[in-house]
Structures are given as C-alpha cells and as structure tokens.
Design an enzyme around this catalytic site. Structure first.
Site, PDB file in Angstrom:
ATOM      1  N   TYR A 117     -94.108 -73.255  54.244  1.00 45.05           N
ATOM      2  CA  TYR A 117     -92.790 -72.892  53.704  1.00 45.05           C
ATOM      3  C   TYR A 117     -92.720 -73.159  52.205  1.00 45.05           C
ATOM      4  CZ  TYR A 117     -87.737 -73.545  52.836  1.00 45.05           C
ATOM      5  OH  TYR A 117     -86.469 -73.495  52.310  1.00 45.05           O
ATOM      6  N   LYS A 173     -92.278 -70.834  48.682  1.00 48.12           N
ATOM      7  CA  LYS A 173     -91.227 -71.058  47.684  1.00 48.12           C
ATOM      8  C   LYS A 173     -91.867 -71.243  46.304  1.00 48.12           C
ATOM      9  CE  LYS A 173     -87.403 -70.912  50.183  1.00 48.12           C
ATOM     10  NZ  LYS A 173     -86.559 -69.707  50.111  1.00 48.12           N
ATOM     11  N   SER A 183     -85.300 -70.742  45.932  1.00 48.61           N
ATOM     12  CA  SER A 183     -86.475 -71.537  46.276  1.00 48.61           C
ATOM     13  C   SER A 183     -86.026 -72.775  47.053  1.00 48.61           C
ATOM     14  CB  SER A 183     -87.226 -71.911  44.983  1.00 48.61           C
ATOM     15  OG  SER A 183     -88.338 -72.724  45.282  1.00 48.61           O
ATOM     16  N   SER A 184     -86.662 -73.896  46.808  1.00 49.13           N
ATOM     17  CA  SER A 184     -86.325 -75.139  47.515  1.00 49.13           C
ATOM     18  C   SER A 184     -86.835 -76.326  46.706  1.00 49.13           C
ATOM     19  CB  SER A 184     -86.997 -75.152  48.892  1.00 49.13           C
ATOM     20  OG  SER A 184     -86.943 -76.455  49.451  1.00 49.13           O
TER      21      SER A 184
HETATM   22  P1  NDP Z   1     -79.181 -70.369  57.450  1.00 50.17           P
HETATM   23  O1  NDP Z   1     -80.123 -70.484  58.594  1.00 50.17           O
HETATM   24  O2  NDP Z   1     -77.877 -71.075  57.495  1.00 50.17           O
HETATM   25  O3  NDP Z   1     -78.866 -68.804  57.173  1.00 50.17           O
HETATM   26  C1  NDP Z   1     -79.929 -67.907  57.086  1.00 50.17           C
HETATM   27  C2  NDP Z   1     -79.423 -66.550  56.654  1.00 50.17           C
HETATM   28  O4  NDP Z   1     -80.569 -65.695  56.518  1.00 50.17           O
HETATM   29  C3  NDP Z   1     -78.504 -65.891  57.648  1.00 50.17           C
HETATM   30  O5  NDP Z   1     -77.582 -65.095  56.933  1.00 50.17           O
HETATM   31  C4  NDP Z   1     -79.451 -65.020  58.471  1.00 50.17           C
HETATM   32  O6  NDP Z   1     -78.846 -63.867  59.037  1.00 50.17           O
HETATM   33  C5  NDP Z   1     -80.432 -64.592  57.401  1.00 50.17           C
HETATM   34  N1  NDP Z   1     -81.740 -64.246  57.953  1.00 50.17           N
HETATM   35  C6  NDP Z   1     -82.527 -64.958  58.794  1.00 50.17           C
HETATM   36  N2  NDP Z   1     -83.655 -64.275  59.098  1.00 50.17           N
HETATM   37  C7  NDP Z   1     -83.571 -63.106  58.435  1.00 50.17           C
HETATM   38  C8  NDP Z   1     -84.403 -61.972  58.343  1.00 50.17           C
HETATM   39  N3  NDP Z   1     -85.578 -61.867  58.998  1.00 50.17           N
HETATM   40  N4  NDP Z   1     -84.007 -60.944  57.562  1.00 50.17           N
HETATM   41  C9  NDP Z   1     -82.836 -61.012  56.908  1.00 50.17           C
HETATM   42  N5  NDP Z   1     -81.988 -62.037  56.956  1.00 50.17           N
HETATM   43  C10 NDP Z   1     -82.363 -63.077  57.707  1.00 50.17           C
HETATM   44  O7  NDP Z   1     -80.049 -70.809  56.175  1.00 50.17           O
HETATM   45  P2  NDP Z   1     -79.595 -71.386  54.753  1.00 50.17           P
HETATM   46  O8  NDP Z   1     -78.346 -70.737  54.322  1.00 50.17           O
HETATM   47  O9  NDP Z   1     -79.647 -72.862  54.798  1.00 50.17           O
HETATM   48  O10 NDP Z   1     -80.821 -70.913  53.837  1.00 50.17           O
HETATM   49  C11 NDP Z   1     -80.696 -69.873  52.889  1.00 50.17           C
HETATM   50  C12 NDP Z   1     -81.862 -69.947  51.908  1.00 50.17           C
HETATM   51  O11 NDP Z   1     -81.862 -71.213  51.267  1.00 50.17           O
HETATM   52  C13 NDP Z   1     -83.261 -69.785  52.545  1.00 50.17           C
HETATM   53  O12 NDP Z   1     -84.070 -69.013  51.692  1.00 50.17           O
HETATM   54  C14 NDP Z   1     -83.783 -71.226  52.601  1.00 50.17           C
HETATM   55  O13 NDP Z   1     -85.181 -71.246  52.570  1.00 50.17           O
HETATM   56  C15 NDP Z   1     -83.151 -71.797  51.349  1.00 50.17           C
HETATM   57  N6  NDP Z   1     -83.019 -73.261  51.352  1.00 50.17           N
HETATM   58  C16 NDP Z   1     -82.260 -73.898  52.301  1.00 50.17           C
HETATM   59  C17 NDP Z   1     -82.130 -75.281  52.273  1.00 50.17           C
HETATM   60  C18 NDP Z   1     -81.325 -76.042  53.273  1.00 50.17           C
HETATM   61  O14 NDP Z   1     -81.499 -77.272  53.352  1.00 50.17           O
HETATM   62  N7  NDP Z   1     -80.440 -75.414  54.025  1.00 50.17           N
HETATM   63  C19 NDP Z   1     -82.814 -76.085  51.239  1.00 50.17           C
HETATM   64  C20 NDP Z   1     -83.541 -75.304  50.276  1.00 50.17           C
HETATM   65  C21 NDP Z   1     -83.635 -73.948  50.342  1.00 50.17           C
HETATM   66  P3  NDP Z   1     -78.119 -63.949  60.519  1.00 50.17           P
HETATM   67  O15 NDP Z   1     -76.849 -64.726  60.292  1.00 50.17           O
HETATM   68  O16 NDP Z   1     -77.844 -62.535  60.882  1.00 50.17           O
HETATM   69  O17 NDP Z   1     -79.060 -64.644  61.434  1.00 50.17           O
END
Ligand code: NDP
Length: 253
Positions: free
Chosen positions: A158, A162, A144-145
């Site tokens: 968004y 979550k 989540s977030s």
């Molecule tokens: P990143 O943008 O760094 O990475 C996103 C990842 O998700 C990549 O592995 C990407 O694959 C994959 N992805 C994107 N779109 C799709 C899709 N349509 N289908 C399958 N895979 C997909 O994001 P984060 O690591 O920061 O975020 C990860 C999770 O954490 C998310 O759910 C986000 O909402 C949550 N989150 C993030 C926060 C933050 O501040 N970073 C805070 C709170 C929650 P590819 O590399 O191939 O593009």
C-alpha cells in the site's frame, strides 16, 4: 458565494472523499463525485451539497479498471453539459482507495496488483484521460498517506503505491505547468473512516496506539482533511505546486 468552478472527486461517497466534496462545496465549488458500489451514500452527499446551494452529480466509477475510463469520461462530459452547462472542469481529486494490511513476507501478487491498480495505474490513466476536459489553470490533487514517509509494519505494498503517486505528482506538475495546471499531494495520517474495515475508528487499541504517536494526541477525523484539499483548490493556494502536504497531526515525528 459560487465560483462556477467544478471539482471531480473520486471516492466521494464516504470518508475523506465525502468530506472533501462537502468542503469544496462550502467554498462555492460544484462537485462531480464518484462512488464504486454505494450509490445511495453518494446520492446523500449530492443532496447535502445541493442543500448548500451548489450543484453536484454522482457517477459510478471503478477507479482500478482503466478499461472503463473512456465510458466514464463520456458520462462526465454528459454531466458537464447537462448539469453544469459547460464542457470542462477545474480540479481533479484522486482520492478513491482501498486498504491492505499484509506483512511484506506474506503479500501475494494478487494483493500487490490490487493495490497497484487502484492507487497507481488507475490515478495515472484517469488523470491522463482527464487532461482534455481539465481547464488550463486547473489543479490535480493526489491523495497519498503518512505511510509513504514513515514505515509501519504491514503496509509495504500500500505505502509503496502511495510513494509512487507522490513521484508521479512531481512529474505532472513539471509537464503540465505549461498549461498553468498545478499538482500537489495531500497525505493524511490515520483518520477515523470505514477504511480497512474501520480499524482506526473501531479498534480501541489501534486508535490509542496511533493517538500516542501523534504530536497532537489523537487520530484524525474526516473534517481534518477536506478543508486542506479545498484550500489547495482555492485562489490563495495558486502558487503551491509539486508539494506534499501531510495532514497527520504530526505522526511519528
Ligand atoms: P473509505 O473506505 O472510507 O472510502 C473509500 C471510498 O473509495 C469510497 O467512496 C468508495 O466507494 C471508494 N472506492 C473504493 N473502491 C473503489 C474502486 N475500486 N473504485 C472507485 N472507488 C472506490 O476510505 P477513506 O476515505 O479513508 O480513504 C480515502 C483515501 O484516503 C484513500 O486513497 C486512502 O488510501 C487514503 N488514506 C486514508 C487514510 C485513513 O486513515 N482513512 C490515511 C491515509 C490515506 P463506495 O462508497 O462506493 O464503496
């Protein structure tokens, strides 16, 4: 120390999912990680895990497209058979996600649907379709977030999604408890990744603002999150169920 357990981490090619995959491997857990478009990044994570002495496979998945899930699980079955010599896995980490920054008044139906598909409908049906392959006593972890607890302008769609995944997690815990499956939420605060064009990491003003509203005085790093997910997949966390664990350094207290 290998455990013979296997985790499926969606969005494991970069950011938080990558850190989760590496942290799970450090605990002796093998990993199936998915990527959307960045295959080379995903193969890099596989190589790092293999170098740590665990097994890993990278599979392509569009986590927003339920129509593709049956074919995806055929690939998972093949990977389980061919790489891990088994037919089930133990931990499902619903992490894949994309960002949206739009005020409530400006959010379009298309944007809303995109958020719904990747953050709610996708994890809902991916988990449902994973159930026959998930071992009893397994675990589900939904990402989540912090934004589901506190309100920051520009995240209404968004954060609403979550919020939905947090409610869903409690229902999963209730209904799957009979199989010994626990379901929990990890809610990261603002973390420096590529998410949202890397704005938490690369925009100095946003970074400083978020550090200022965080009790521990900085924004998070991927390494602050992966270990929390790995802990929830450990034997020590066996009695933790239906919980929301926020890892935000204490944002907006
Ligand atoms: P990143 O943008 O760094 O990475 C996103 C990842 O998700 C990549 O592995 C990407 O694959 C994959 N992805 C994107 N779109 C799709 C899709 N349509 N289908 C399958 N895979 C997909 O994001 P984060 O690591 O920061 O975020 C990860 C999770 O954490 C998310 O759910 C986000 O909402 C949550 N989150 C993030 C926060 C933050 O501040 N970073 C805070 C709170 C929650 P590819 O590399 O191939 O593009």
């Amino acid at each position: 120390m290998s455990t013979n357990k296997i985790a499926l981490v969606t969005g494991g090619s970069r950011g938080l999912g990558k850190n989760m995959a590496l942290s799970l491997a450090k605990k002796g857990i093998n990993v199936i990680l998915t990527y959307h478009s960045q295959q080379a990044e995903a193969e890099g994570v596989v190589a790092e895990i293999t170098a740590q002495g665990q097994q890993a496979v990278a599979l392509q998945l569009d986590a927003a497209n339920v129509q593709g899930f049956d074919a995806f699980f055929e690939q998972v079955k093949a990977a389980l058979r061919n790489t891990f010599d088994t037919d089930k896995f133990d931990f499902l980490i619903n992490n894949a996600g994309t960002a949206l920054y739009a005020l409530f008044a400006d959010t379009t139906e298309t944007q809303f649907d995109e958020m719904m598909n990747i953050h709610v409908k996708g994890p809902f049906f991916l988990t449902q379709k994973a159930l026959p392959l998930l071992n009893d006593e397994g675990r589900i972890i939904n990402i989540s977030s912090g934004l589901a607890r506190f309100a920051n302008p520009g995240s209404s769609a968004y954060a609403s999604m979550k919020g939905a995944i947090e409610v869903l997690t409690r229902y999963q815990a209730k209904e799957l408890g009979a199989r010994g499956i626990a379901a929990n939420v990890v809610a990261p605060g603002a973390i420096e990744t590529d998410f949202g064009g890397g704005r938490v990491r690369d925009n100095k003003e946003i970074n400083e603002h978020l550090a200022g509203v965080t009790a521990l005085g900085r924004v998070g790093l991927p390494d602050d999150i992966g270990g929390v997910v790995a802990f929830l997949c450990s034997e020590d966390a066996r009695w933790v169920n239906a919980q929301r664990l926020e890892a935000s350094g204490g944002m907006f207290l």
